[in-house]
Motif scaffolding. Structure first.
Motif, short mmCIF file in Angstrom:
data_model
loop_
_atom_site.label_atom_id
_atom_site.label_comp_id
_atom_site.label_asym_id
_atom_site.label_seq_id
_atom_site.Cartn_x
_atom_site.Cartn_y
_atom_site.Cartn_z
N CYS A 196 0.80 -1.22 0.00
CA CYS A 196 0.00 0.00 0.00
C CYS A 196 0.84 1.28 0.00
N ILE A 197 2.05 1.21 0.52
CA ILE A 197 2.90 2.42 0.54
C ILE A 197 3.29 2.78 -0.89
N ALA A 198 3.69 1.76 -1.68
CA ALA A 198 4.05 2.01 -3.09
C ALA A 198 2.82 2.46 -3.87
N ALA A 199 1.65 1.86 -3.57
CA ALA A 199 0.42 2.22 -4.27
C ALA A 199 0.00 3.66 -3.96
N GLU A 200 0.21 4.08 -2.71
CA GLU A 200 -0.14 5.45 -2.33
C GLU A 200 0.73 6.46 -3.09
N GLN A 201 2.02 6.18 -3.17
CA GLN A 201 2.93 7.08 -3.89
C GLN A 201 2.52 7.20 -5.35
N GLN A 202 2.14 6.08 -5.95
CA GLN A 202 1.71 6.08 -7.35
C GLN A 202 0.43 6.90 -7.51
N CYS A 203 -0.50 6.77 -6.57
CA CYS A 203 -1.78 7.48 -6.64
C CYS A 203 -1.58 8.99 -6.49
N LEU A 204 -0.72 9.39 -5.54
CA LEU A 204 -0.52 10.81 -5.27
C LEU A 204 0.14 11.55 -6.44
N SER A 205 0.80 10.78 -7.33
CA SER A 205 1.44 11.42 -8.49
C SER A 205 0.45 11.64 -9.64
N ASP A 206 -0.78 11.12 -9.47
CA ASP A 206 -1.83 11.28 -10.48
C ASP A 206 -2.90 12.21 -9.91
N SER A 207 -3.20 13.31 -10.60
CA SER A 207 -4.09 14.35 -10.04
C SER A 207 -5.49 13.82 -9.73
N THR A 208 -6.06 13.01 -10.61
CA THR A 208 -7.42 12.49 -10.38
C THR A 208 -7.46 11.55 -9.18
N CYS A 209 -6.50 10.62 -9.13
CA CYS A 209 -6.42 9.66 -8.03
C CYS A 209 -6.13 10.40 -6.72
N ASN A 210 -5.27 11.42 -6.79
CA ASN A 210 -4.90 12.21 -5.62
C ASN A 210 -6.15 12.84 -4.98
N THR A 211 -6.99 13.46 -5.82
CA THR A 211 -8.21 14.11 -5.34
C THR A 211 -9.15 13.11 -4.66
N THR A 212 -9.33 11.96 -5.30
CA THR A 212 -10.20 10.91 -4.76
C THR A 212 -9.66 10.41 -3.42
N TYR A 213 -8.35 10.23 -3.36
CA TYR A 213 -7.71 9.70 -2.14
C TYR A 213 -7.87 10.69 -0.98
N SER A 218 -4.22 0.18 -8.23
CA SER A 218 -3.41 -0.66 -7.34
C SER A 218 -3.70 -0.33 -5.88
N LEU A 219 -4.17 0.89 -5.61
CA LEU A 219 -4.47 1.31 -4.24
C LEU A 219 -5.63 0.50 -3.66
N LEU A 220 -6.60 0.17 -4.49
CA LEU A 220 -7.78 -0.57 -4.03
C LEU A 220 -7.44 -2.04 -3.75
N HIS A 221 -6.41 -2.54 -4.39
CA HIS A 221 -6.08 -3.96 -4.25
C HIS A 221 -4.76 -4.20 -3.53
N CYS A 222 -4.21 -3.16 -2.92
CA CYS A 222 -2.91 -3.31 -2.26
C CYS A 222 -3.06 -4.06 -0.93
N ARG A 223 -1.96 -4.60 -0.45
CA ARG A 223 -1.92 -5.30 0.82
C ARG A 223 -0.63 -4.92 1.58
N CYS A 224 -0.56 -5.34 2.84
CA CYS A 224 0.63 -5.08 3.65
C CYS A 224 1.26 -6.42 4.05
N HIS A 225 2.52 -6.38 4.44
CA HIS A 225 3.22 -7.57 4.90
C HIS A 225 3.39 -7.50 6.41
N ARG A 226 3.27 -8.64 7.06
CA ARG A 226 3.30 -8.68 8.52
C ARG A 226 4.63 -8.20 9.10
N ARG A 227 5.70 -8.39 8.37
CA ARG A 227 7.03 -8.07 8.91
C ARG A 227 7.68 -6.88 8.20
#
Length: 317
Positions: free
Chosen positions: A5-22, A57-66
């Protein structure tokens, strides 16, 4: 493959439409965290924003336990999926990646066996009658295991038994550190060691220093425990993981609807070190429970019993 999700957030914030929605979703999640009532239009706007993400990718992202920055990753997940927490903890989807897709932590068993064979006979004799003692000795062979186990034990025993001096939050953090950073080959041995007598069972029950991590002076209501958990990103995520992987099923051979008992045990370990920390309830059985009661639950008694039964009467667990 799903991105974290951290990588997905960075990708979203670089896109103006996705950024606004987020940003809309961030406000929605913030309102929920602060228990601010949302009017009908606001709820619709939040739901539409979640739908607008489509197949990003933001909607389908996941995190790792470690992973590092795990809490930040989980905050992103719950920002995007804030509608999932409506009503009675409907946490049907775990924010964590499937364990099968995560990097496995490997132990050099040949090296471990060589070290064990070098122990003196009296120690080996003691291990034979107390598997939990043997599990501790095995942990002592790993620098990381013994260091992190000593860390949480020293924090959790400092003033244990007195709520004024036992720092439960620090104790929980130390326990999570141990179960997240030490390979499961060591942690599972310590937590699930098979016992034939009460002396061994006592050692197993006290693995997590229950006076500090588990017990309060008086048992709180289970609904209060749940509320405390849902206010915490890590606890809420571990509970979602537990609900997904420990869902019981009568028809399944292992009692689990996901047909993966190992994933349930991993999810159970994930609950330790959260406001909803479970533990063994006695020295003579493997019965597990939360430290809470459903007395004085009023018209929410059924909901309260449901929380408790996830641990007490769960065939999968």
């Amino acid at each position: 493959p799903r991105s974290d999700c951290i990588a997905a957030e960075q990708q979203c914030l670089s896109d103006s439409t996705c950024n606004t929605t987020y940003r809309i979703l961030e406000n929605c999640a913030l309102a929920k965290t602060r228990l601010l009532p949302l009017d009908h239009d606001s709820r619709v706007r939040c739901l539409n924003a979640e739908l607008d993400l489509g197949n990003s990718s933001l909607l389908h992202c996941r995190c790792h336990r470690r992973m590092k920055r795990q809490e930040h990753c989980l905050r992103i997940f719950w920002t995007v999926h804030s509608s999932m927490t409506d009503g009675y903890f409907n946490l049907e989807t775990s924010p964590y990646e499937n364990p099968a897709n995560e990097e496995h932590w490997k132990t050099d068993y040949n090296k471990l066996a060589a070290l064990l064979s070098g122990k003196d006979c009296s120690q080996l004799a003691g291990d034979a009658t107390n598997p939990c003692l043997k599990a501790t000795h095995v942990c002592n062979l790993s620098k990381k295991c013994v260091r992190l186990r000593t860390d949480y034990a020293s924090i959790c025993t400092r003033g244990a038994g007195s709520e004024d001096t036992c720092d439960r939050r620090k104790c929980h953090r130390g326990l999570r550190n141990f179960f997240e950073k030490v390979p499961e080959e060591f942690t599972k041995r310590i937590l699930f060691c098979p016992c034939q007598d009460e002396l061994c069972g006592e050692r197993r029950r006290k693995t997590i220093v229950p006076d500090c991590s588990f017990q309060y002076n008086t048992k709180p209501n289970c609904l209060w425990l749940l509320d405390s958990c849902l206010e915490d990103h890590i606890c809420k995520s571990r509970l979602a993981d537990f609900q997904q992987n420990c869902q019981p099923a009568d028809t399944s051979p292992d009692g689990c609807s996901q047909h993966n008992h190992a994933a349930c045990l991993q999810a159970y370990m994930g609950m330790i070190g959260t406001p909803m920390t479970p533990n063994y309830v006695s020295n003579s059985s493997v019965e597990i429970s939360l430290w809470c009661t459903c007395e004085s639950s009023g018209n929410q008694k059924e909901k309260c019993d449901q929380i408790l039964s996830m641990f007490e009467n769960n065939k999968c667990l």
